[in-house]
Design a protein around this motif. Sequence first.
Motif, short mmCIF file in Angstrom:
data_model
loop_
_atom_site.label_atom_id
_atom_site.label_comp_id
_atom_site.label_asym_id
_atom_site.label_seq_id
_atom_site.Cartn_x
_atom_site.Cartn_y
_atom_site.Cartn_z
N ASP A 209 0.82 -1.22 0.00
CA ASP A 209 0.00 0.00 0.00
C ASP A 209 0.85 1.26 0.00
O ASP A 209 0.37 2.33 -0.39
N LYS A 210 2.08 1.13 0.43
CA LYS A 210 2.93 2.32 0.48
C LYS A 210 3.55 2.63 -0.88
O LYS A 210 4.25 3.64 -1.02
N LEU A 211 3.31 1.76 -1.85
CA LEU A 211 3.92 1.97 -3.16
C LEU A 211 3.00 2.74 -4.09
O LEU A 211 1.78 2.76 -3.92
N ASN A 212 3.61 3.36 -5.09
CA ASN A 212 2.84 4.03 -6.14
C ASN A 212 2.54 3.04 -7.25
O ASN A 212 3.21 3.01 -8.27
N LEU A 213 1.51 2.25 -7.04
CA LEU A 213 1.22 1.24 -8.05
C LEU A 213 -0.02 1.61 -8.87
O LEU A 213 -0.64 0.75 -9.50
N SER A 214 -0.38 2.88 -8.86
CA SER A 214 -1.46 3.31 -9.75
C SER A 214 -0.91 3.39 -11.17
O SER A 214 0.27 3.68 -11.36
N GLU A 215 -1.76 3.11 -12.11
CA GLU A 215 -1.30 3.03 -13.50
C GLU A 215 -0.69 4.34 -13.98
O GLU A 215 0.04 4.37 -14.96
N ALA A 216 -1.00 5.41 -13.29
CA ALA A 216 -0.60 6.72 -13.77
C ALA A 216 0.91 6.90 -13.89
O ALA A 216 1.42 7.15 -14.98
N ASP A 217 1.61 6.72 -12.79
CA ASP A 217 3.03 7.09 -12.81
C ASP A 217 3.96 5.90 -12.97
O ASP A 217 4.45 5.34 -12.01
N SER A 218 4.19 5.56 -14.19
CA SER A 218 5.04 4.42 -14.49
C SER A 218 6.45 4.84 -14.85
O SER A 218 7.26 4.02 -15.25
N GLU A 219 6.71 6.11 -14.72
CA GLU A 219 8.05 6.64 -15.04
C GLU A 219 8.59 6.17 -16.38
O GLU A 219 7.96 6.36 -17.42
N THR A 220 9.69 5.47 -16.31
CA THR A 220 10.40 5.06 -17.51
C THR A 220 9.63 4.09 -18.40
O THR A 220 9.92 3.97 -19.58
N ASN A 221 8.69 3.37 -17.81
CA ASN A 221 8.18 2.19 -18.49
C ASN A 221 7.25 2.46 -19.68
O ASN A 221 7.70 2.45 -20.82
N ASN A 222 5.99 2.68 -19.41
CA ASN A 222 5.00 2.70 -20.48
C ASN A 222 5.13 3.92 -21.39
O ASN A 222 4.37 4.87 -21.29
N LEU A 223 6.04 3.82 -22.29
CA LEU A 223 6.28 4.93 -23.20
C LEU A 223 5.03 5.24 -24.01
O LEU A 223 4.67 6.40 -24.20
N LYS A 224 4.38 4.19 -24.47
CA LYS A 224 3.19 4.39 -25.29
C LYS A 224 2.17 5.25 -24.56
O LYS A 224 1.64 6.22 -25.10
#
Lengths: 240, 240
Positions: A209-224
């Motif tokens: 729960d302490k992690l940012n696992l919302s789809e929004a902020d994927s940083e480097t990953n989901n370029l598309k």
Amino acid sequence: MKIAEKGKRNQDNWIYQEVFDAILEQRLAPGTKLSEDALGEVFGVSRTVIRKVLLRLSHEKIVAIRPNRGAVVSIPSIKEAKDTFDARRWIERGVVRRACETISKADIGILTKLVQKEHEAYADNNKSEGIQLSGAFHLKLAEIAGNETLQEYLKELVTRSSLIVAHYESNSAHTCTHNDHKDLITALADGNSDKAVALMEDHLQAIEDKLNLSEADSETNNLKQIFSSVAINRTDVHQT
Amino acid sequence: MKIAEKGKRNQDNWIYQEVFDAILEQRLAPGTKLSEDALGEVFGVSRTVIRKVLLRLSHEKIVAIRPNRGAVVSIPSIKEAKDTFDARRWIERGVVRRACETISKADIGILTKLVQKEHEAYADNNKSEGIQLSGAFHLKLAEIAGNETLQEYLKELVTRSSLIVAHYESNSAHTCTHNDHKDLITALADGNSDKAVALMEDHLQAIEDKLNLSEADSETNNLKQIFSSVAINRTDVHQT
DNA sequence: AGATTACAAATTGTATACAATTCTGTTATG
DNA sequence: CATAACAGAATTGTATACAATTTGTAATCT
């Protein structure tokens, strides 16, 4: 610039451990390219043995090997992160249940000592050692449970968890989780298996729960996803 | 005497699958030596790619690599067998629970079809296909559950289970387990998660109970034990 | 100028050569 | 005759050489 003087035997085991530790302690950040030549040079061995190490790490999903494009330190996706914690919950339920049956006084002493050292590490602001000791606590529990298969799986999962925490951790420090381990020891010492399991479940949920696992902020990953709006407007924005 | 004409790309994947299947179907019995040269010749590749395949299989504990002494098809010990089934119980609990949340009508159709084919295979006395289809049922369930990590772990465990069943199976045929799968589908279709989990637990326990996992009879393994009586009388029996 | 294609550099995939280790069968010795 | 020691063969471990693939750069064409 280390040279391979580590006994000639179990070279690859040694190198594996070195790379493993470096990734765990984030000296090698997720996404870092692991070139075979470079690693071979560093450790004073040929690419052959490096490939062996990378293959092992890739099987443990700590590094990703892309065909013809080399190995990089894994960047766990959000889905993988969720899967990992979910898997941990199921497996550690079993571990705690079994450990309750088999735990000895000596074991409790060892666990207690691990928690103490973990506290100290965080007190000293030594985050990477803290993470490692936290992992060691979970792994010791698996060792106590006595199922080698679960133990190995958990080792992988704990490592990946570290990668995940490192990559997705939010501002709220995860210093709050220390007491969870203490409470868990108490429940185990009391032989209160139901409570111990519940505590473990809550503990793992709390970390996730302490992690940012919302789809929004994927940083480097989901370029598309990140560039999707740009891509749509590409012809419009078109400049110079 | 197959030659490597399988597209040049993903050679190792192909070879891996071939060896994997051969072990699963017991064309390669536990304990069989897997010489690098021999395999290389069979598949028309060099030892390099064979080593890669063997390394992967050894990571999955289907093959055991002994340093400087080559690879053999794993002979699971009794402890490993017990650990494997215990691990399966914990993991498949999770799988069933999750699958209950996500299962679709189409999934139920696929599962039903798998069970039918499994029945047919056993009716035709095609044991190896029956075992494989039984495994496919469990893996499909994991796929439905949607956790890739658990799915991969279960794939390993199912494979090892096959090795174990093959090695430790008692006379009582394990044909009785078919209906378990049917009942499980019913519980899943009804969304009765508690019952489904209970059925899965019983199912796995039933399979394990049918094995000879008492320390006494290790068959091929404990040569010392097997020949102990002979060895004692050796000097007496002594004859040209 | 911009886009496409052709070429060059770098990196991985595979095969082979050599070194180290283990296994086996023979010979030497008590 | 049994045991131990040794030598040769076979097999695995490692390094290197070559082939295939990808990626970056430059040249060419519209």
